[in-house]
Design a protein around this motif. Structure first.
Motif, PDB file in Angstrom:
ATOM      1  N   PHE A   1       0.799  -1.229   0.000  1.00 46.06           N
ATOM      2  CA  PHE A   1       0.000   0.000   0.000  1.00 46.06           C
ATOM      3  C   PHE A   1       0.832   1.278   0.000  1.00 46.06           C
ATOM      4  CE2 PHE A   1      -3.963  -2.122   2.080  1.00 46.06           C
ATOM      5  CZ  PHE A   1      -4.360  -2.610   0.844  1.00 46.06           C
TER       6      PHE A   1
ATOM      7  N   LEU B   1       0.966   3.312  -3.048  1.00 52.49           N
ATOM      8  CA  LEU B   1      -0.370   3.769  -3.453  1.00 52.49           C
ATOM      9  C   LEU B   1      -0.874   4.927  -2.601  1.00 52.49           C
ATOM     10  CD1 LEU B   1      -2.048   0.268  -3.907  1.00 52.49           C
ATOM     11  CD2 LEU B   1      -0.711   1.585  -5.564  1.00 52.49           C
TER      12      LEU B   1
ATOM     13  N   ASP C   1      -6.334   6.177   3.073  1.00 53.06           N
ATOM     14  CA  ASP C   1      -5.489   7.083   2.308  1.00 53.06           C
ATOM     15  C   ASP C   1      -4.684   7.980   3.243  1.00 53.06           C
ATOM     16  OD1 ASP C   1      -6.549   6.041  -0.050  1.00 53.06           O
ATOM     17  OD2 ASP C   1      -8.164   7.511  -0.081  1.00 53.06           O
TER      18      ASP C   1
ATOM     19  N   TYR D   1      -7.003  -2.131  -6.327  1.00 48.03           N
ATOM     20  CA  TYR D   1      -6.621  -0.834  -5.765  1.00 48.03           C
ATOM     21  C   TYR D   1      -6.054   0.057  -6.859  1.00 48.03           C
ATOM     22  CZ  TYR D   1      -7.373  -2.984  -1.293  1.00 48.03           C
ATOM     23  OH  TYR D   1      -7.972  -3.612  -0.225  1.00 48.03           O
TER      24      TYR D   1
ATOM     25  N   ALA E   1      -3.872   2.900  -8.492  1.00 50.61           N
ATOM     26  CA  ALA E   1      -2.576   3.558  -8.337  1.00 50.61           C
ATOM     27  C   ALA E   1      -2.571   4.807  -9.213  1.00 50.61           C
ATOM     28  CB  ALA E   1      -1.449   2.615  -8.754  1.00 50.61           C
ATOM     29  N   LYS E   2      -1.671   5.745  -8.894  1.00 49.00           N
ATOM     30  CA  LYS E   2      -1.636   6.990  -9.662  1.00 49.00           C
ATOM     31  C   LYS E   2      -0.945   6.840 -11.009  1.00 49.00           C
ATOM     32  CE  LYS E   2       2.482   8.670  -7.344  1.00 49.00           C
ATOM     33  NZ  LYS E   2       3.082   9.631  -6.471  1.00 49.00           N
TER      34      LYS E   2
ATOM     35  N   SER F   1       3.908   3.256  -9.796  1.00 52.20           N
ATOM     36  CA  SER F   1       3.328   2.843  -8.513  1.00 52.20           C
ATOM     37  C   SER F   1       2.861   1.395  -8.571  1.00 52.20           C
ATOM     38  CB  SER F   1       2.177   3.758  -8.125  1.00 52.20           C
ATOM     39  OG  SER F   1       2.633   5.080  -7.932  1.00 52.20           O
ATOM     40  N   VAL F   2       2.302   0.988  -9.709  1.00 47.20           N
ATOM     41  CA  VAL F   2       1.898  -0.413  -9.891  1.00 47.20           C
ATOM     42  C   VAL F   2       3.130  -1.312  -9.805  1.00 47.20           C
ATOM     43  CG1 VAL F   2       0.920  -2.096 -11.516  1.00 47.20           C
ATOM     44  CG2 VAL F   2      -0.136   0.164 -11.281  1.00 47.20           C
TER      45      VAL F   2
ATOM     46  N   ALA G   1       4.367  -1.488  -6.156  1.00 50.81           N
ATOM     47  CA  ALA G   1       3.486  -2.295  -5.310  1.00 50.81           C
ATOM     48  C   ALA G   1       3.679  -3.786  -5.597  1.00 50.81           C
ATOM     49  CB  ALA G   1       2.030  -1.888  -5.505  1.00 50.81           C
TER      50      ALA G   1
ATOM     51  N   VAL H   1      -3.469  -4.261  -8.426  1.00 51.59           N
ATOM     52  CA  VAL H   1      -3.102  -2.853  -8.362  1.00 51.59           C
ATOM     53  C   VAL H   1      -3.079  -2.392  -9.804  1.00 51.59           C
ATOM     54  CG1 VAL H   1      -1.341  -1.197  -7.693  1.00 51.59           C
ATOM     55  CG2 VAL H   1      -1.726  -3.218  -6.285  1.00 51.59           C
TER      56      VAL H   1
ATOM     57  N   ALA I   1      -3.537   1.098 -12.814  1.00 53.07           N
ATOM     58  CA  ALA I   1      -3.544   2.518 -13.146  1.00 53.07           C
ATOM     59  C   ALA I   1      -4.147   2.677 -14.535  1.00 53.07           C
ATOM     60  CB  ALA I   1      -2.134   3.098 -13.116  1.00 53.07           C
TER      61      ALA I   1
END
Length: 131
Positions: A23, A26, A42, A76, A78-79, A83-84, A87, A127, A129
């Protein structure tokens, strides 16, 4: 709208190490801990405990061992793709197993970049995006 999701854990401490690592890229952090429960929300979310949490890791209420549900998965957002990737790497480094490495789905098609893993109990998470 979903208020929160619970994910069963055979060992909450071990699962917490896994989810802390997965996390972090994320922007999700621990908001609650106690009695075998770990709540995540968050970074910067207002409120305390479950008021700030959207995911809880816990032993099942019925006292039976946690087990992964066939066909059940939590995804979840991700931005970005980095980030993916982070994670996914964190998951594998912290007791997770690979269920589909980072990449576009379908392969070569832009728009949905995802990775799939199983936590130490066997629960499947994604995860992703939109890139």
């Amino acid at each position: 709208m979903i208020g929160y999701v619970t994910i069963g854990a055979l060992d909450s401490e071990k699962a917490g190490i896994f989810y802390d690592a997965v996390f972090a890229p994320l922007g999700i952090e621990r908001k609650l801990e106690g009695g075998g429960w770990i709540g995540y929300g968050d970074v910067g979310a207002e409120g305390e405990g479950f008021a700030a949490s959207h995911t809880a890791i816990c032993p099942p209420f019925d006292g039976q061992p946690a087990r992964a549900g066939n066909g059940i998965m939590v995804a979840y957002l991700a931005k970005d793709a980095a980030s993916v990737d982070a994670a996914h790497a964190a998951a594998l480094a912290n007791g997770g197993s690979d269920e589909g490495g980072p990449g576009h789905r379908p392969p070569g098609t832009p728009g949905f970049y995802a990775a799939y893993v199983r936590d130490p109990t066997g629960n499947k998470i994604c995860v992703f995006a939109a890139v």
